[in-house]
Design an enzyme around this catalytic site. Structure first.
Site, PDB file in Angstrom:
ATOM      1  N   GLY A  46      29.362  24.321  45.573  1.00  0.00           N
ATOM      2  CA  GLY A  46      30.149  23.094  45.553  1.00  0.00           C
ATOM      3  C   GLY A  46      31.367  23.232  46.435  1.00  0.00           C
ATOM      4  N   GLN A  51      39.766  21.408  49.309  1.00  0.00           N
ATOM      5  CA  GLN A  51      39.492  22.782  49.747  1.00  0.00           C
ATOM      6  C   GLN A  51      39.416  22.912  51.270  1.00  0.00           C
ATOM      7  OE1 GLN A  51      36.058  23.444  46.831  1.00  0.00           O
ATOM      8  NE2 GLN A  51      36.970  25.470  47.007  1.00  0.00           N
ATOM      9  N   CYS A  97      34.895  30.555  43.070  1.00  0.00           N
ATOM     10  CA  CYS A  97      35.406  29.425  43.843  1.00  0.00           C
ATOM     11  C   CYS A  97      35.567  29.876  45.287  1.00  0.00           C
ATOM     12  CB  CYS A  97      36.755  28.985  43.273  1.00  0.00           C
ATOM     13  SG  CYS A  97      37.481  27.600  44.167  1.00  0.00           S
ATOM     14  N   LEU A  98      35.146  29.046  46.220  1.00  0.00           N
ATOM     15  CA  LEU A  98      35.243  29.421  47.631  1.00  0.00           C
ATOM     16  C   LEU A  98      36.697  29.597  48.063  1.00  0.00           C
ATOM     17  CD1 LEU A  98      32.442  27.174  49.207  1.00  0.00           C
ATOM     18  CD2 LEU A  98      32.333  29.615  48.667  1.00  0.00           C
ATOM     19  N   HIS A 139      33.840  21.642  37.706  1.00  0.00           N
ATOM     20  CA  HIS A 139      34.680  22.512  38.537  1.00  0.00           C
ATOM     21  C   HIS A 139      35.180  21.742  39.772  1.00  0.00           C
ATOM     22  CE1 HIS A 139      35.349  26.596  40.630  1.00  0.00           C
ATOM     23  NE2 HIS A 139      35.513  25.701  41.586  1.00  0.00           N
ATOM     24  N   GLU A 140      34.259  21.040  40.439  1.00  0.00           N
ATOM     25  CA  GLU A 140      34.638  20.312  41.660  1.00  0.00           C
ATOM     26  C   GLU A 140      35.541  19.124  41.338  1.00  0.00           C
ATOM     27  OE1 GLU A 140      34.160  21.848  44.318  1.00  0.00           O
ATOM     28  OE2 GLU A 140      32.765  23.263  43.408  1.00  0.00           O
ATOM     29  N   HIS A 143      39.073  20.102  41.118  1.00  0.00           N
ATOM     30  CA  HIS A 143      39.746  20.291  42.408  1.00  0.00           C
ATOM     31  C   HIS A 143      40.428  19.002  42.865  1.00  0.00           C
ATOM     32  CE1 HIS A 143      38.922  24.325  43.813  1.00  0.00           C
ATOM     33  NE2 HIS A 143      37.617  24.225  43.630  1.00  0.00           N
TER      34      HIS A 143
HETATM   35 NI    NI Z   1      36.250  25.797  43.564  1.00  0.00          NI
END
Ligand code: NI
Length: 183
Positions: A46, A51, A97-98, A139-140, A143
């Site tokens: 995701g 991000q 998480c990226l 999660h997304e 963000h």
């Molecule tokens: Ni993340």
């Protein structure tokens, strides 16, 4: 399509609330495609607008193909999403998480959610998801409101580095560093 640069968790943009998407058109399609490509390139499941420094309410998600789950194995683009229902049942599961590379943690999430959003062409959609995809969506979605998965973890035992070769003390130190980001 282009791969965009993913911001690290210390970037203030990851702590801001993203704004609603108002214009649907070729620019938005290009953004969505770039986000999918960026997510694939980073081997993520995701990616949300903030991000990559885009402060708009958009995220993409794709989980590996699961048997009997037609929602798996393909990319979803969610624009102006709203979680309208949540199961009472919660489930603890692993997340990364990226924007926080190398870290994983155990996060308690609703087992299922119902989410309303618009597609990249502006069409309204409503989806009921459970399990891992529901986790990724939550999660997304976080963000878009400046929330990171580490914010949900208060027990340091539930956050660890992927390469487990670090000294324990080191881990605690970096956990504190991450904690300081969440203030
Ligand atoms: Ni993340």
């Amino acid at each position: 399509m282009a791969v965009r640069k993913i911001l690290y968790a210390s970037d203030p943009k990851l702590r801001q609330k993203a704004k609603k998407v108002k214009v649907f058109g070729p620019q938005l399609k290009k953004l969505a495609n770039d986000m999918i490509e960026t997510m694939h390139e980073a081997n993520g499941v995701g990616l949300a607008g903030p991000q990559i420094g885009v402060m708009q309410r958009i995220f993409v998600a794709e989980i590996p193909e699961e048997e009997d789950n037609p929602l798996s194995g393909k990319p979803w683009v969610m624009i102006n999403p709203e979680i309208v229902k949540r199961t009472v049942e919660m489930e603890e599961g692993q997340e990364g998480c990226l924007s926080i590379p190398g870290w994983v943690g155990l996060v308690n999430r609703h087992y299922g959610v119902e989410i309303k959003a618009r597609t990249v062409s502006g069409k309204p959609i409503k989806m009921k998801v459970t399990g891992f995809l529901a986790r990724v969506f939550q999660h997304e979605y976080d963000h878009l409101d400046g929330i990171l998965f580490v914010d949900h973890i208060s027990d340091p035992e539930k956050l660890w580095r992927l390469d487990a070769e670090e000294e324990d003390d080191d881990d605690v130190y970096v956990f504190e560093e991450i904690e300081s980001l969440t203030a």
